[in-house]
Design an enzyme around this catalytic site. Structure first.
Site, mmCIF file in Angstrom:
data_model
loop_
_atom_site.group_PDB
_atom_site.id
_atom_site.type_symbol
_atom_site.label_atom_id
_atom_site.label_comp_id
_atom_site.label_asym_id
_atom_site.label_seq_id
_atom_site.Cartn_x
_atom_site.Cartn_y
_atom_site.Cartn_z
ATOM 1 N N LYS A 152 0.876 -1.192 0.000
ATOM 2 C CA LYS A 152 0.000 0.000 0.000
ATOM 3 C C LYS A 152 0.902 1.227 0.000
ATOM 4 C CE LYS A 152 -4.303 1.659 1.977
ATOM 5 N NZ LYS A 152 -4.948 1.932 0.699
ATOM 6 N N GLU A 185 -9.837 -4.926 -9.364
ATOM 7 C CA GLU A 185 -10.192 -3.995 -8.288
ATOM 8 C C GLU A 185 -10.989 -2.814 -8.811
ATOM 9 O OE1 GLU A 185 -7.036 -3.479 -4.810
ATOM 10 O OE2 GLU A 185 -6.109 -3.266 -6.751
HETATM 11 N N1 PMP Z 1 -7.829 -1.718 -3.190
HETATM 12 C C1 PMP Z 1 -7.249 -0.510 -3.205
HETATM 13 C C2 PMP Z 1 -6.428 -0.115 -4.383
HETATM 14 C C3 PMP Z 1 -7.411 0.365 -2.120
HETATM 15 O O1 PMP Z 1 -6.831 1.563 -2.132
HETATM 16 C C4 PMP Z 1 -8.219 -0.035 -1.034
HETATM 17 C C5 PMP Z 1 -8.455 0.901 0.118
HETATM 18 N N2 PMP Z 1 -7.430 0.840 1.057
HETATM 19 C C6 PMP Z 1 -8.798 -1.311 -1.055
HETATM 20 C C7 PMP Z 1 -8.578 -2.129 -2.159
HETATM 21 C C8 PMP Z 1 -9.640 -1.810 0.071
HETATM 22 O O2 PMP Z 1 -8.834 -2.083 1.187
HETATM 23 P P1 PMP Z 1 -9.392 -1.941 2.666
HETATM 24 O O3 PMP Z 1 -10.584 -2.817 2.780
HETATM 25 O O4 PMP Z 1 -8.266 -2.382 3.519
HETATM 26 O O5 PMP Z 1 -9.735 -0.507 2.858
#
Ligand code: PMP
Length: 299
Positions: A152, A185
């Site tokens: 991330k 995604e």
């Molecule tokens: N994919 C991406 C690219 C993201 O930025 C996020 C948000 N953090 C998610 C998926 C979802 O992750 P989370 O459930 O941990 O917020």
């Protein structure tokens, strides 16, 4: 409303005074990592899991976080407390810190650690009732051997390019494919489809961020006796699914009812999506690390 206080390298600083150097490699190169976390009713949701992911991202890019997990956990809670918040969106950022104009991370003296806790802006409730319209965009998610989406990182330009495509089409969210053409995604969310009563979501090796909400949804679904499989999803699979929803810290579980002009299922929020959304909302509001001495939710 009083000015927000930001955790800034160990001190609580008013927002207008919290300034990062123009030589910070987070700013110059996107060299850094972050987490988006939520607090519900005075409790930080899945804090340990977010810290796990942060430390994994740090390890992958050889970034030494200058705090222990315990110190960071306390700093997150302290930032929420300092701002008197019970429901909050928390942004935890660790950048490589100030360096010179070259790329070399070893020239950066110390990482910058910032925690912002603020009120959250949400999708309107109406979208949860009606469901999103999606489109597949031309921006591809980088392959795991290019820039692994499991990290991330502060490098979100790929997602921003997809968001620009969403804006140009007047859509709140879009889906990205990987280099093989599989759906992976949304711009900031994971994706699930429902087929014959089972949930299907892309596997992490397809090149996704392993969302904390995604992990919770998989666990909750299994507890409810709903089969959940991690499998590659094609656009055809998405168009012909019975249901579809996206998951993320900010969005929680948001239904999608259309993609590229194809109506998904009945075009209405499906029964499994509704069940998962309800279960997620219940669970997220009944767990987490308490921020205040007196647990707000039970006081
Ligand atoms: N994919 C991406 C690219 C993201 O930025 C996020 C948000 N953090 C998610 C998926 C979802 O992750 P989370 O459930 O941990 O917020």
């Amino acid at each position: 409303m009083s000015e927000l206080k930001i955790f800034f390298n160990g001190a609580m600083v008013p927002a207008t005074e919290a300034r990062v150097s123009v030589f910070d490699h987070g700013f110059l190169y996107g060299d850094g990592i972050f987490e988006g976390i939520r607090a519900y009713e005075g409790r930080v949701f899945k804090l340990e899991e977010h810290l796990d992911r942060l430390f994994d991202s740090a390890k992958s890019i050889l970034l030494d976080i200058p705090y222990t997990r315990e110190e960071l956990a306390e700093a997150v809670c302290a930032t929420v407390r300092e701002n008197g918040l019970t429901d909050a969106y928390i942004r935890l950022v660790v950048s490589r810190g100030p360096g010179d104009l070259g790329l070399d991370p070893t020239k950066c003296s110390h990482p910058s650690v910032i925690i912002i806790a603020d009120r959250i802006s949400l999708y309107p409730e109406e979208l949860y009732q009606r469901g999103l319209e999606l489109a597949a965009v031309s921006t591809r998610r980088p392959a795991t051997d290019v820039l692994n989406p499991s990290i991330k990182s502060l490098n979100y330009l790929n997602n921003i390019l997809a968001k620009i495509e969403a804006n140009l089409r007047g859509l709140p969210e879009v889906v990205l494919l990987n280099h093989q053409g599989y759906v992976v995604e949304g711009t900031g969310d994971n994706i699930f489809i429902v087929r014959q009563g089972a949930l299907i979501t892309p596997p992490t090796y397809a090149g996704i961020l392993n969302g904390i909400t995604r992990q919770v949804v998989i666990a909750l679904a299994r507890e409810m006796g709903i089969t959940c499989r991690e499998e590659n999803i094609t656009l055809h699979d998405l168009y012909t699914a019975d249901e579809c929803f996206l998951t993320g810290t900010a969005a929680e579980v948001i239904p999608a009812v259309m993609c590229d002009g194809r109506v998904i299922g009945t075009g209405r929020v499906g029964p499994i999506t509704a069940k998962v959304l309800t279960a997620f909302r219940e669970y997220s509001r009944s767990s987490g690390v308490p921020v205040y001495d007196t647990d707000v939710a039970t006081a």
